[in-house]
Design a protein around this motif. Structure first.
Motif, mmCIF file in Angstrom:
data_model
loop_
_atom_site.group_PDB
_atom_site.id
_atom_site.type_symbol
_atom_site.label_atom_id
_atom_site.label_comp_id
_atom_site.label_asym_id
_atom_site.label_seq_id
_atom_site.Cartn_x
_atom_site.Cartn_y
_atom_site.Cartn_z
ATOM 1 N N LYS A 1 101.274 58.896 43.998
ATOM 2 C CA LYS A 1 101.643 57.605 44.558
ATOM 3 C C LYS A 1 100.393 56.750 44.686
ATOM 4 C CE LYS A 1 104.389 54.560 46.478
ATOM 5 N NZ LYS A 1 105.458 53.879 45.674
ATOM 6 N N TYR A 2 100.397 55.618 43.991
ATOM 7 C CA TYR A 2 99.293 54.669 44.140
ATOM 8 C C TYR A 2 99.531 53.822 45.381
ATOM 9 C CZ TYR A 2 96.330 50.613 43.469
ATOM 10 O OH TYR A 2 95.409 49.613 43.664
ATOM 11 N N ILE A 3 98.536 53.793 46.280
ATOM 12 C CA ILE A 3 98.597 52.974 47.489
ATOM 13 C C ILE A 3 97.293 52.204 47.581
ATOM 14 C CG2 ILE A 3 98.887 52.938 49.990
ATOM 15 C CD1 ILE A 3 100.257 55.656 49.796
ATOM 16 N N ALA A 4 97.351 50.914 47.382
ATOM 17 C CA ALA A 4 96.138 50.091 47.351
ATOM 18 C C ALA A 4 95.330 50.263 48.629
ATOM 19 C CB ALA A 4 96.517 48.623 47.156
ATOM 20 N N GLY A 5 94.047 50.553 48.445
ATOM 21 C CA GLY A 5 93.128 50.645 49.572
ATOM 22 C C GLY A 5 93.189 51.929 50.367
ATOM 23 N N SER A 6 94.048 52.851 49.973
ATOM 24 C CA SER A 6 94.201 54.079 50.754
ATOM 25 C C SER A 6 93.169 55.119 50.327
ATOM 26 C CB SER A 6 95.602 54.654 50.561
ATOM 27 O OG SER A 6 95.735 55.195 49.260
ATOM 28 N N PRO A 7 92.793 56.019 51.222
ATOM 29 C CA PRO A 7 91.931 57.126 50.832
ATOM 30 C C PRO A 7 92.723 58.131 50.003
ATOM 31 C CG PRO A 7 92.644 57.411 53.094
ATOM 32 C CD PRO A 7 93.140 56.059 52.664
ATOM 33 N N LEU A 8 92.007 58.916 49.217
ATOM 34 C CA LEU A 8 92.655 59.937 48.394
ATOM 35 C C LEU A 8 93.159 61.065 49.291
ATOM 36 C CD1 LEU A 8 91.480 61.332 45.016
ATOM 37 C CD2 LEU A 8 91.963 62.918 46.872
ATOM 38 N N THR A 9 94.397 61.483 49.043
ATOM 39 C CA THR A 9 94.952 62.635 49.763
ATOM 40 C C THR A 9 95.646 63.555 48.771
ATOM 41 O OG1 THR A 9 97.072 61.540 50.249
ATOM 42 C CG2 THR A 9 95.301 61.302 51.872
ATOM 43 N N LEU A 10 95.425 64.843 48.921
ATOM 44 C CA LEU A 10 96.087 65.861 48.118
ATOM 45 C C LEU A 10 96.634 66.896 49.089
ATOM 46 C CD1 LEU A 10 96.553 66.811 45.111
ATOM 47 C CD2 LEU A 10 94.596 68.326 45.484
ATOM 48 N N GLU A 11 97.951 66.851 49.332
ATOM 49 C CA GLU A 11 98.561 67.693 50.341
ATOM 50 C C GLU A 11 99.441 68.751 49.696
ATOM 51 O OE1 GLU A 11 100.672 65.131 52.947
ATOM 52 O OE2 GLU A 11 98.861 64.181 53.765
ATOM 53 N N PRO A 12 99.236 70.037 50.028
ATOM 54 C CA PRO A 12 100.084 71.094 49.463
ATOM 55 C C PRO A 12 101.558 70.842 49.762
ATOM 56 C CG PRO A 12 98.173 72.039 50.568
ATOM 57 C CD PRO A 12 98.190 70.579 50.919
ATOM 58 N N LEU A 13 102.378 71.182 48.792
ATOM 59 C CA LEU A 13 103.822 71.004 48.887
ATOM 60 C C LEU A 13 104.474 72.368 48.676
ATOM 61 C CD1 LEU A 13 106.077 68.781 49.077
ATOM 62 C CD2 LEU A 13 106.030 68.750 46.567
ATOM 63 N N SER A 14 105.430 72.717 49.507
ATOM 64 C CA SER A 14 106.078 74.015 49.348
ATOM 65 C C SER A 14 106.799 74.083 48.010
ATOM 66 C CB SER A 14 107.078 74.260 50.476
ATOM 67 O OG SER A 14 108.246 73.466 50.296
ATOM 68 N N LYS A 15 106.880 75.278 47.455
ATOM 69 C CA LYS A 15 107.528 75.439 46.157
ATOM 70 C C LYS A 15 109.016 75.077 46.236
ATOM 71 C CE LYS A 15 104.323 78.802 44.140
ATOM 72 N NZ LYS A 15 103.929 78.003 42.967
ATOM 73 N N GLY A 16 109.635 75.321 47.385
ATOM 74 C CA GLY A 16 111.030 74.959 47.545
ATOM 75 C C GLY A 16 111.234 73.455 47.457
ATOM 76 N N GLN A 17 110.397 72.691 48.168
ATOM 77 C CA GLN A 17 110.483 71.237 48.126
ATOM 78 C C GLN A 17 110.176 70.717 46.725
ATOM 79 O OE1 GLN A 17 107.653 70.595 51.444
ATOM 80 N NE2 GLN A 17 109.264 69.368 52.401
ATOM 81 N N ALA A 18 109.146 71.285 46.103
ATOM 82 C CA ALA A 18 108.773 70.847 44.766
ATOM 83 C C ALA A 18 109.891 71.122 43.771
ATOM 84 C CB ALA A 18 107.484 71.537 44.324
ATOM 85 N N CYS A 19 110.558 72.245 43.916
ATOM 86 C CA CYS A 19 111.657 72.608 43.023
ATOM 87 C C CYS A 19 112.785 71.592 43.126
ATOM 88 C CB CYS A 19 112.159 74.004 43.369
ATOM 89 S SG CYS A 19 113.448 74.623 42.270
ATOM 90 N N ILE A 20 113.159 71.240 44.343
ATOM 91 C CA ILE A 20 114.243 70.274 44.544
ATOM 92 C C ILE A 20 113.883 68.926 43.937
ATOM 93 C CG2 ILE A 20 115.483 68.947 46.294
ATOM 94 C CD1 ILE A 20 115.304 71.459 48.085
ATOM 95 N N ARG A 21 112.659 68.480 44.173
ATOM 96 C CA ARG A 21 112.248 67.171 43.662
ATOM 97 C C ARG A 21 112.125 67.170 42.147
ATOM 98 N NH1 ARG A 21 107.416 65.494 47.708
ATOM 99 N NH2 ARG A 21 107.256 63.733 46.266
#
Length: 311
Positions: free
Chosen positions: A233-253
């Motif tokens: 997700k590009y967010i103008a002016g925001s700091p970089l964030t990389l947050e782990p995502l559960s495999k269950g959530q990732a699978c659904i998405r």
């Protein structure tokens, strides 16, 4: 034989007569058109691609022509045909090449069911694929184009093709779609990138395409192991964030971003789980491309180190 082997007049004649048999990844399309915008776009964006010999079978039979009636002459338009069907409304004539690209995406996403098709950009480094699903405006194509110009190999900027047998990712490298401000962003980020002419006032705004580097086209038979599923997700002016995502959530998405999951049923579920099982999954936001590239390079280096330690 490559597209670049033809002069522009020869290419126009071929398109206007028996048709151009163009290979992109594992698919071959027979393309016909008398429109200069189509020939010019193919000559510029597909110079390194192979022209296949005549055959009794092609994956897609495509033509782009002016529709019949007054619109052939007054505010002329272009119509996309596949197997003599017209899945889209006509567009202004100067949008003929973007229409070819959108049409090719539609053909693969609606007609190919021997692979799982996910709406996601995908690039590769050190044998591992970085899958980037994203909604319009998420910045995935801009990020994909920047990665491609920073040492990552393009597999596709729109369609991630997953093997039903082993979950590996099939390449489908075609010109990278850039829209609106992202065109200027990539021109500044990669001044040597070859960008097509800009089509204005499309349904997506101003649209251009970035040519795929030659070496990426030459490696279009090399599959990759899923390594990461990252929702950018590009967010103008925001700091970089990389947050782990559960495999269950990732699978659904990932399922939500799949075109043919419901058609494939159990095979689709198995393909998605193979991707998720072999991938590290994250939510990712960024505003500076250089920072994003550095973050993904670090992930690739870490994955390579883990692979070497395992052997």
């Amino acid at each position: 034989m490559k597209i670049s082997s033809y002069s522009l007049p020869q290419l126009k004649k071929l398109l206007n007569t028996e048709g151009l048999c163009l290979r992109t990844g594992s698919f071959v399309s027979r393309i016909r058109s008398s429109l200069p915008f189509v020939a010019d776009g193919i000559a510029s964006m597909y110079a390194d691609y192979s022209v296949e010999p005549e055959s009794d079978f092609f994956d897609f039979h495509i033509s782009l022509e002016k529709p019949m009636g007054v619109r052939r002459w007054v505010r002329p338009q272009v119509q996309f045909y596949v197997d003599r069907l017209t899945p889209f409304k006509p567009l202004p004539l100067d949008q003929a090449f973007p229409m070819l690209e959108w049409g090719l995406n539609w053909c693969v996403s609606t007609r190919i069911n021997n692979q799982l098709t996910i709406h996601a950009a995908v690039v590769e480094k050190n044998g591992y694929a970085l899958i980037l699903p994203g909604d319009p405006g998420s910045g995935k194509s801009t990020l994909c184009a920047a990665l491609v110009n920073s040492g990552w190999r393009l597999l596709s900027d729109e369609l991630t093709m997953v093997s039903l047998a082993d979950g590996r990712i099939f390449p489908l490298p075609r010109p990278v779609s850039l829209k609106n401000e992202s065109i200027k962003v990539i021109q500044r980020f990669s001044p040597d990138a070859v960008i097509s002419r800009i089509s204005h006032d499309t349904s997506k705004g101003s649209v251009a395409h970035m040519r795929v580097p030659t070496e990426h086209v030459d490696r279009s038979t090399e599959t990759a192991i899923p390594g990461w599923v990252v929702f950018p997700k590009y967010i103008a002016g925001s700091p970089l964030t990389l947050e782990p995502l559960s495999k269950g959530q990732a699978c659904i998405r990932l399922i939500e971003n799949s075109f043919n999951y419901s058609i494939l049923s159990e095979k689709g579920f198995e393909a998605v789980t193979k991707v998720i099982d072999s991938s590290d999954c994250f939510d990712f936001s960024y505003s500076v491309l250089d920072d994003a590239i550095s973050e993904f390079d670090d992930l690739a280096a870490l994955k390579s180190g883990e692979s070497q330690n395992a052997t």
